[in-house]
Design a protein around this motif. Structure first.
Motif, mmCIF file in Angstrom:
data_model
loop_
_atom_site.group_PDB
_atom_site.id
_atom_site.type_symbol
_atom_site.label_atom_id
_atom_site.label_comp_id
_atom_site.label_asym_id
_atom_site.label_seq_id
_atom_site.Cartn_x
_atom_site.Cartn_y
_atom_site.Cartn_z
ATOM 1 N N ALA A 451 0.823 -1.206 0.000
ATOM 2 C CA ALA A 451 0.000 0.000 0.000
ATOM 3 C C ALA A 451 0.859 1.258 0.000
ATOM 4 O O ALA A 451 0.550 2.240 -0.686
ATOM 5 N N ARG A 452 1.950 1.252 0.750
ATOM 6 C CA ARG A 452 2.844 2.422 0.759
ATOM 7 C C ARG A 452 3.482 2.622 -0.614
ATOM 8 O O ARG A 452 3.686 3.761 -1.049
ATOM 9 N N HIS A 453 3.815 1.545 -1.286
ATOM 10 C CA HIS A 453 4.365 1.668 -2.637
ATOM 11 C C HIS A 453 3.344 2.312 -3.568
ATOM 12 O O HIS A 453 3.693 3.162 -4.400
ATOM 13 N N LEU A 454 2.101 1.916 -3.430
ATOM 14 C CA LEU A 454 1.039 2.522 -4.237
ATOM 15 C C LEU A 454 0.842 3.985 -3.871
ATOM 16 O O LEU A 454 0.600 4.837 -4.745
ATOM 17 N N LEU A 455 0.957 4.325 -2.597
ATOM 18 C CA LEU A 455 0.840 5.723 -2.164
ATOM 19 C C LEU A 455 1.915 6.593 -2.808
ATOM 20 O O LEU A 455 1.636 7.716 -3.243
ATOM 21 N N ALA A 456 3.138 6.069 -2.863
ATOM 22 C CA ALA A 456 4.234 6.869 -3.392
ATOM 23 C C ALA A 456 4.121 7.086 -4.888
ATOM 24 O O ALA A 456 4.470 8.148 -5.390
ATOM 25 N N ARG A 457 3.596 6.106 -5.610
ATOM 26 C CA ARG A 457 3.559 6.194 -7.064
ATOM 27 C C ARG A 457 2.236 6.748 -7.590
ATOM 28 O O ARG A 457 2.232 7.515 -8.559
ATOM 29 N N HIS A 458 1.129 6.360 -6.986
ATOM 30 C CA HIS A 458 -0.180 6.758 -7.503
ATOM 31 C C HIS A 458 -1.078 7.189 -6.345
ATOM 32 O O HIS A 458 -1.981 6.452 -5.930
ATOM 33 N N PRO A 459 -0.843 8.370 -5.780
ATOM 34 C CA PRO A 459 -1.659 8.802 -4.636
ATOM 35 C C PRO A 459 -3.127 8.971 -4.969
ATOM 36 O O PRO A 459 -3.985 8.767 -4.113
ATOM 37 N N ASP A 460 -3.440 9.347 -6.214
ATOM 38 C CA ASP A 460 -4.846 9.496 -6.578
ATOM 39 C C ASP A 460 -5.570 8.153 -6.567
ATOM 40 O O ASP A 460 -6.716 8.046 -6.108
ATOM 41 N N ILE A 461 -4.886 7.109 -7.065
ATOM 42 C CA ILE A 461 -5.493 5.769 -7.027
ATOM 43 C C ILE A 461 -5.606 5.281 -5.586
ATOM 44 O O ILE A 461 -6.614 4.670 -5.206
ATOM 45 N N ALA A 462 -4.593 5.563 -4.782
ATOM 46 C CA ALA A 462 -4.643 5.151 -3.376
ATOM 47 C C ALA A 462 -5.831 5.787 -2.662
ATOM 48 O O ALA A 462 -6.478 5.146 -1.820
ATOM 49 N N LYS A 463 -6.143 7.025 -2.994
ATOM 50 C CA LYS A 463 -7.278 7.681 -2.348
ATOM 51 C C LYS A 463 -8.592 7.044 -2.792
ATOM 52 O O LYS A 463 -9.506 6.844 -1.979
ATOM 53 N N ARG A 464 -8.688 6.695 -4.074
ATOM 54 C CA ARG A 464 -9.924 6.062 -4.557
ATOM 55 C C ARG A 464 -10.104 4.664 -3.968
ATOM 56 O O ARG A 464 -11.234 4.200 -3.815
ATOM 57 N N LEU A 465 -9.011 3.997 -3.628
ATOM 58 C CA LEU A 465 -9.107 2.654 -3.043
ATOM 59 C C LEU A 465 -9.320 2.684 -1.534
ATOM 60 O O LEU A 465 -9.326 1.638 -0.894
ATOM 61 N N HIS A 466 -9.450 3.899 -0.971
ATOM 62 C CA HIS A 466 -9.709 4.074 0.471
ATOM 63 C C HIS A 466 -8.564 3.552 1.324
ATOM 64 O O HIS A 466 -8.786 3.027 2.428
ATOM 65 N N ILE A 467 -7.333 3.702 0.838
ATOM 66 C CA ILE A 467 -6.186 3.304 1.647
ATOM 67 C C ILE A 467 -6.070 4.240 2.852
ATOM 68 O O ILE A 467 -6.160 5.461 2.719
ATOM 69 N N GLY A 468 -5.892 3.661 4.014
ATOM 70 C CA GLY A 468 -5.814 4.444 5.236
ATOM 71 C C GLY A 468 -7.153 4.818 5.826
ATOM 72 O O GLY A 468 -7.201 5.638 6.745
ATOM 73 N N ARG A 469 -8.226 4.236 5.320
ATOM 74 C CA ARG A 469 -9.568 4.549 5.824
ATOM 75 C C ARG A 469 -10.263 3.274 6.300
ATOM 76 O O ARG A 469 -11.094 2.700 5.587
ATOM 77 N N PRO A 470 -9.952 2.792 7.487
ATOM 78 C CA PRO A 470 -10.627 1.583 7.989
ATOM 79 C C PRO A 470 -12.121 1.785 8.183
ATOM 80 O O PRO A 470 -12.854 0.800 8.308
ATOM 81 N N ASP A 471 -12.582 3.047 8.232
ATOM 82 C CA ASP A 471 -13.998 3.312 8.456
ATOM 83 C C ASP A 471 -14.828 3.165 7.190
ATOM 84 O O ASP A 471 -16.061 3.163 7.258
#
Length: 544
Positions: A451-471
C-alpha cells in the motif's frame, strides 16, 4: 534560436543550454515552474497544476498571475532575442494551459530512454557487446539525483520514476557483463549498486552470481544471508523464488552457474602502450580482457604471445579455469549431522550417569525445542532422582524392603527412560511451523508495504481505493494503515497511544491548516508525542 535549439537536462539539477552556453533560469520558484513545463514538454499544463506542484499547500494569492510572471521570466531567460511585444513560439498559452515546445532530442531523459530501448534491441539480436556499451554510455549521462533541489509530491514522483529507470538500466548492463564473462569487473560494481538500491532483488541475484563465478563461494552465500536478513527484518518475507533457486544451486555446485566462455577479442581491443595512461585504464575497465587461452605457460606468466600484456596466470581470470568449488554441503546434511550429535549426547548423558542426569538432559531439550511436555518429563525425572537418593541415603537395615525396591525402580526408569527419550528427541525433527498470529502479522506487514508503494507512485489511485480509511468499505487490503489526513477522530483514537482528545486535535488542525505533508508533522505541530509517532510509523500515513 532556430539554428541551435535549446537543450534541457533533468538528470541532475535542472539546467538549460543554448548551444554550448548554460542559461540562467532565475530564482527557485521560476526554475520549479520550468521543471513542470519540461516534465510535460509539448503538452499543455494548466496554471492550477503548476501551482499545486510548485507551492503545494501554500499557494500564493492570485496564483495565475504569479505563474504568468514566472512564465514571462522564463521566456526572457530562454529566448532573450525574442521581442516581448510579439507572441513567442517557445512557451505558448493555450486554452488548456502553457505549452513548452521542445524539439525531439532536446531532453536528456528522452535520450536516455531512447538509448535504453536501442540497447534492448541489440540484446535481442544477441549483440551483447554493443548493448552493454550503449547502456554504459547512457548511464554515464546521469550527473546527480534527478530534479535535485525540487521538492513536493509531483517532483518526488517524477524523481522516483527516473531513478527506477536508471536502476533497471544499470541492472541490465551488469547482467550483460555477466553474460559476457566479465564477472571479475562486475562484482565490485554490483557491491556499489546493491548499497545504492538495497531492495532490488535482481541486483542482489547478480552480485551473488558474480561472487560465485569469481570463486568466492563463501562471500556469495554471505551476500544471500544479508539479503534474506534484510527482507525478513524490513518486510517479514523470504527472498523471491529466483534468489532461493540460485542459493540452492550454489549449495549443490550446479555446473550451470559457471561463467560462459569470454568473447574472442578483436585485434584492436588492447590499448597500445603509447596511449595516455587514462585511455589505457579506461580500456582495461571496459574489457574484455585480452587474455589468450593458456598454452604451456611458464611461472610468472611467461610464454604469453607478443603484443599481449603479461598478465599473471591466476585461476578464475578470463581465459583460465576457475578453481573447483569445495564440495557443497546441503542444509539437509547439516541438519542430519546435528540431529545425530544431539541424539548421541542425549543418550550418552543418562547412560553414563545411571539416570541421575536425565533431568538435566530433558531440561536442555525442553529449552531447545521450547516444549512444555519435555519440561514436565524433566521435572518428573528430577522427582524420581530425589526420591531414590533419599531412600538410598536413609537405609537403616540390610534387608531389602519395599522402599528399596521402589528406589531401584525409580533409578531404572530414569536410566532407561532418559536414554530412550534422549535418543528420540535428538533424532526427531523439530517443528518450526510459525503460529497463525505470526503468519497474520507477516501478511499485514507485506500488505502495508504494498500500500505504501502505491501511495508513493499513484496517490490518486490510493485515495480512490480508500487506503488508510478503515472506516470505509475496503477496496484494497492495506494491512491496517491509518491516514491522518482523512481518517475520522474515532479511527485515530483507536490507534494505541492516541487518546480521543489528541485525535480531535488532529482533525481540528487539518481542518484549519490543511492536510499534513508527512507523519512527522504530527510531532512537529505538537499534535502527538514524537515517541508515539515513532512507535506507529508503520501504520500511520499522510495522504495529501
Amino acid at each position: 534560436m532556430t539554428d541551435r535549439p535549446l537543450r534541457f537536462e533533468l538528470l541532475g539539477p535542472l539546467r538549460a543550454w543554448h548551444g554550448g552556453r548554460e542559461l540562467d533560469l532565475g530564482p527557485g520558484k521560476q526554475r520549479a515552474v520550468l521543471a513542470m513545463l519540461v516534465l510535460n514538454a509539448n503538452r499543455p499544463v494548466s496554471p492550477a497544476a503548476i501551482i499545486d506542484a510548485v507551492w503545494q499547500q501554500e499557494p500564493p494569492e492570485n496564483g495565475p498571475n504569479v505563474v504568468q510572471k514566472y512564465v514571462a521570466g522564463l521566456r526572457r531567460a530562454l529566448d532573450p532575442e525574442h521581442s516581448p511585444r510579439t507572441p513567442g513560439q517557445l512557451i505558448t498559452l493555450t486554452p488548456a494551459g502553457y505549452v513548452l515546445t521542445v524539439p525531439e532530442g532536446s531532453l536528456d531523459t528522452e535520450r536516455f530512454a531512447r538509448e535504453v530501448a536501442r540497447a534492448h534491441g541489440l540484446r535481442t539480436e544477441r549483440r551483447l557487446l554493443e548493448a552493454a556499451s550503449v547502456l554504459r554510455e547512457a548511464a554515464g549521462g546521469w550527473r546527480a539525483e534527478p530534479l535535485a533541489g525540487l521538492t513536493g509530491p509531483v517532483f518526488e514522483a517524477a524523481r522516483e520514476r527516473l531513478v527506477e529507470g536508471r536502476a533497471a538500466a544499470l541492472e541490465a548492463m551488469v547482467e550483460l557483463e555477466l553474460e559476457l564473462g566479465r564477472h571479475v569487473d562486475a562484482a565490485p560494481r554490483l557491491v556499489e549498486l546493491v548499497a545504492e538500491f538495497p531492495l532490488r532483488e535482481g541486483l542482489r541475484y547478480l552480485l551473488i552470481l558474480a561472487l560465485y563465478r569469481c570463486g568466492r563461494q563463501a562471500e556469495a552465500l554471505a551476500a544471500y544471508r544479508d539479503a534474506r536478513a534484510l527482507l525478513a527484518e524490513e518486510f517479514g518475507v523470504e527472498p523471491g523464488e529466483r534468489l532461493q533457486q540460485l542459493h540452492r544451486a550454489i549449495l549443490q555446485g550446479d555446473p550451470a552457474l559457471q561463467a560462459p566462455p569470454p568473447p574472442v577479442p578483436s585485434q584492436s581491443s588492447p590499448a597500445p602502450m603509447h596511449q595516455p595512461v587514462a585511455t589505457a585504464v579506461a580500456t582495461v575497465l571496459a574489457g574484455p580482457y585480452p587474455v589468450p587461452a593458456p598454452h604451456a605457460p611458464l611461472p610468472g606468466g611467461a610464454g604469453v604471445p607478443p603484443g599481449w600484456a603479461p598478465y599473471p596466470v591466476v585461476p578464475g581470470w578470463p581465459g583460465y579455469p576457475a578453481p573447483p568449488p569445495p564440495p557443497p554441503v546441503s542444509p539437509e546434511d547439516t541438519a542430519r549431522t546435528q540431529r545425530i550429535i544431539l541424539a548421541a549426547v542425549g543418550g550418552a548423558v543418562p547412560l553414563l550417569s545411571c539416570g541421575f542426569a536425565s533431568f538435566a538432559t530433558m531440561g536442555f531439550f525442553a529449552a531447545y525445542r521450547r516444549s512444555w511436555w519435555v519440561a514436565v518429563s524433566a521435572v518428573g525425572y528430577l522427582a524420581l532422582n530425589v526420591f531414590a537418593w533419599t531412600i538410598m541415603t536413609n537405609g537403616e537395615t540390610e534387608e531389602v524392603t519395599l522402599r528399596d525396591n521402589l528406589a531401584m525402580m525409580s533409578i531404572l526408569v530414569t536410566w532407561v527412560g532418559g536414554i530412550a527419550q534422549g535418543l528420540f528427541l535428538g533424532l526427531d525433527k523439530p517443528s518450526r511451523t510459525p503460529s497463525a498470529a505470526v503468519v497474520r502479522a507477516i501478511e499485514l506487514r507485506v500488505r502495508r508495504e504494498q500500500a505504501r508503494h502505491l501511495l508513493a507512485r499513484h496517490p490518486d489511485i490510493a485515495k480512490r481505493l480508500h487506503i488508510g480509511r478503515p472506516d470505509l468499505a475496503p477496496a484494497f487490503d492495506d494491512g491496517g494503515l491509518v491516514d491522518v489526513n482523512s481518517a475520522p477522530a474515532e479511527v485515530l483514537a483507536a490507534v494505541p497511544g492516541i487518546s480521543a482528545e489528541q485525535a480531535r486535535h488532529i482533525v481540528a488542525h487539518r481542518a484549519e491548516h490543511g492536510p499534513l505533508l508527512t507523519v512527522d508533522h504530527l510531532a512537529h505541530h505538537r499534535l502527538l508525542p514524537a515517541q508515539v509517532v515513532d512507535d506507529h510509523r508503520d501504520v500511520l500515513v499522510a495522504l495529501a
